[in-house]
Motif scaffolding. Structure first.
Motif, PDB file in Angstrom:
ATOM      1  N   GLY A 172     -60.329   8.609 -29.988  1.00 16.80           N
ATOM      2  CA  GLY A 172     -60.942   7.333 -29.655  1.00 16.80           C
ATOM      3  C   GLY A 172     -62.303   7.533 -29.048  1.00 16.80           C
ATOM      4  O   GLY A 172     -62.660   8.652 -28.660  1.00 16.80           O
ATOM      5  N   PRO A 173     -63.089   6.455 -28.921  1.00 12.45           N
ATOM      6  CA  PRO A 173     -64.465   6.585 -28.419  1.00 12.45           C
ATOM      7  C   PRO A 173     -64.552   7.056 -26.977  1.00 12.45           C
ATOM      8  O   PRO A 173     -65.582   7.570 -26.557  1.00 12.45           O
ATOM      9  N   ASP A 174     -63.488   6.893 -26.217  1.00 15.86           N
ATOM     10  CA  ASP A 174     -63.509   7.309 -24.814  1.00 15.86           C
ATOM     11  C   ASP A 174     -62.754   8.613 -24.594  1.00 15.86           C
ATOM     12  O   ASP A 174     -62.495   8.992 -23.447  1.00 15.86           O
ATOM     13  N   TYR A 175     -62.406   9.311 -25.650  1.00 13.89           N
ATOM     14  CA  TYR A 175     -61.657  10.551 -25.509  1.00 13.89           C
ATOM     15  C   TYR A 175     -62.513  11.626 -24.855  1.00 13.89           C
ATOM     16  O   TYR A 175     -63.744  11.626 -24.945  1.00 13.89           O
ATOM     17  N   TYR A 176     -61.874  12.564 -24.242  1.00 15.62           N
ATOM     18  CA  TYR A 176     -62.533  13.637 -23.505  1.00 15.62           C
ATOM     19  C   TYR A 176     -63.391  14.525 -24.420  1.00 15.62           C
ATOM     20  O   TYR A 176     -62.997  14.857 -25.543  1.00 15.62           O
ATOM     21  N   TRP A 177     -64.563  14.899 -23.916  1.00 13.35           N
ATOM     22  CA  TRP A 177     -65.415  15.906 -24.548  1.00 13.35           C
ATOM     23  C   TRP A 177     -65.753  16.974 -23.511  1.00 13.35           C
ATOM     24  O   TRP A 177     -65.953  16.661 -22.338  1.00 13.35           O
TER      25      TRP A 177
END
Length: 118
Positions: A103-108
Protein backbone atom coordinates in the motif's frame (compact mmCIF):
# COMPACT_ATOMS: atom_id res chain seq x y z
CA UNK A 1 8.11 -6.59 12.14
CA UNK A 2 9.29 -5.41 8.73
CA UNK A 3 13.03 -5.26 8.17
CA UNK A 4 14.48 -3.87 4.95
CA UNK A 5 18.09 -2.70 5.10
CA UNK A 6 19.78 -1.65 1.87
CA UNK A 7 23.53 -1.25 1.42
CA UNK A 8 26.26 -1.26 -1.20
CA UNK A 9 25.65 1.98 -3.05
CA UNK A 10 28.38 4.40 -4.00
CA UNK A 11 29.92 6.62 -6.63
CA UNK A 12 31.19 5.03 -9.83
CA UNK A 13 32.13 6.09 -13.32
CA UNK A 14 30.03 5.05 -16.30
CA UNK A 15 30.75 1.46 -17.22
CA UNK A 16 31.50 0.51 -13.63
CA UNK A 17 29.80 -2.00 -11.35
CA UNK A 18 28.19 -2.10 -7.94
CA UNK A 19 26.52 -4.82 -5.90
CA UNK A 20 23.62 -3.85 -3.69
CA UNK A 21 22.40 -5.91 -0.74
CA UNK A 22 18.98 -6.01 0.92
CA UNK A 23 18.73 -7.67 4.32
CA UNK A 24 15.18 -8.63 5.22
CA UNK A 25 13.32 -10.47 7.93
CA UNK A 26 12.69 -14.15 7.36
CA UNK A 27 8.91 -13.63 7.28
CA UNK A 28 9.27 -11.12 4.44
CA UNK A 29 11.90 -13.07 2.55
CA UNK A 30 10.37 -16.52 2.56
CA UNK A 31 6.87 -15.66 1.38
CA UNK A 32 7.09 -12.66 -0.88
CA UNK A 33 8.58 -11.63 -4.13
CA UNK A 34 11.22 -8.99 -3.40
CA UNK A 35 12.17 -6.24 -5.77
CA UNK A 36 14.67 -3.45 -6.20
CA UNK A 37 13.12 -0.06 -6.82
CA UNK A 38 14.82 3.21 -7.60
CA UNK A 39 13.92 6.86 -7.27
CA UNK A 40 15.80 9.13 -9.63
CA UNK A 41 16.69 12.73 -8.69
CA UNK A 42 13.69 15.03 -9.00
CA UNK A 43 11.26 12.15 -9.47
CA UNK A 44 8.51 11.40 -6.96
CA UNK A 45 7.74 7.88 -8.13
CA UNK A 46 9.84 4.84 -7.40
CA UNK A 47 10.45 2.57 -10.38
CA UNK A 48 10.61 -1.22 -10.01
CA UNK A 49 13.74 -2.32 -11.86
CA UNK A 50 14.10 -5.99 -10.87
CA UNK A 51 12.20 -8.60 -8.90
CA UNK A 52 12.69 -12.18 -7.73
CA UNK A 53 10.05 -14.49 -6.32
CA UNK A 54 10.37 -17.22 -3.74
CA UNK A 55 11.00 -19.76 -6.49
CA UNK A 56 13.85 -17.77 -7.97
CA UNK A 57 12.11 -16.47 -11.08
CA UNK A 58 13.27 -13.00 -12.07
CA UNK A 59 11.94 -10.05 -14.03
CA UNK A 60 13.61 -6.82 -15.14
CA UNK A 61 12.56 -3.53 -16.56
CA UNK A 62 13.77 -3.09 -20.13
CA UNK A 63 16.32 -0.39 -19.33
CA UNK A 64 18.39 -2.72 -17.11
CA UNK A 65 18.03 -6.05 -18.94
CA UNK A 66 21.40 -7.59 -19.68
CA UNK A 67 23.16 -5.26 -17.21
CA UNK A 68 21.55 -5.97 -13.82
CA UNK A 69 21.13 -9.33 -12.11
CA UNK A 70 18.93 -9.93 -9.07
CA UNK A 71 19.59 -12.92 -6.83
CA UNK A 72 18.73 -14.18 -3.38
CA UNK A 73 20.54 -16.01 -0.58
CA UNK A 74 17.99 -18.07 1.30
CA UNK A 75 20.32 -18.77 4.21
CA UNK A 76 20.91 -15.07 4.83
CA UNK A 77 17.43 -13.73 3.98
CA UNK A 78 19.21 -11.34 1.63
CA UNK A 79 18.51 -10.16 -1.90
CA UNK A 80 21.27 -8.78 -4.11
CA UNK A 81 21.40 -6.60 -7.19
CA UNK A 82 24.52 -6.88 -9.29
CA UNK A 83 24.74 -3.82 -11.50
CA UNK A 84 27.18 -3.82 -14.40
CA UNK A 85 27.80 -1.39 -17.25
CA UNK A 86 26.33 1.40 -15.20
CA UNK A 87 25.09 4.51 -16.95
CA UNK A 88 24.53 8.05 -15.63
CA UNK A 89 20.77 7.47 -15.97
CA UNK A 90 21.06 4.71 -13.36
CA UNK A 91 21.77 7.40 -10.76
CA UNK A 92 19.10 7.08 -8.07
CA UNK A 93 18.36 6.03 -4.54
CA UNK A 94 17.78 2.27 -4.62
CA UNK A 95 15.32 0.57 -2.30
CA UNK A 96 14.18 -2.99 -1.81
CA UNK A 97 10.67 -3.99 -0.88
CA UNK A 98 7.91 -6.50 -1.44
CA UNK A 99 6.44 -6.91 -4.92
CA UNK A 100 3.85 -5.55 -5.01
CA UNK A 101 4.19 -3.07 -2.18
CA UNK A 102 1.11 -3.62 0.03
CA UNK A 103 0.00 0.00 0.00
CA UNK A 104 1.03 3.65 -0.36
CA UNK A 105 1.82 3.94 3.35
CA UNK A 106 3.81 0.71 3.61
CA UNK A 107 7.25 0.79 5.19
CA UNK A 108 10.34 1.69 3.14
CA UNK A 109 13.94 1.42 4.30
CA UNK A 110 16.49 4.21 4.07
CA UNK A 111 17.67 3.20 0.62
CA UNK A 112 21.20 3.34 -0.76
CA UNK A 113 22.48 6.06 -3.08
CA UNK A 114 23.98 5.11 -6.44
CA UNK A 115 25.69 7.86 -8.39
CA UNK A 116 27.14 7.23 -11.84
CA UNK A 117 29.30 9.89 -13.42
CA UNK A 118 29.72 10.31 -17.16
Amino acid sequence: QVRLVESGGGFVQAGGSLRLSCATSRSTFSINAIGWYRQAPGKQRRELVAAINSGGSTTYTDSVKGRFTISRDNAKNTVYLQMNSLKPEDTAVYYCNKVPVPGPDYYWGQGTQVTVSS
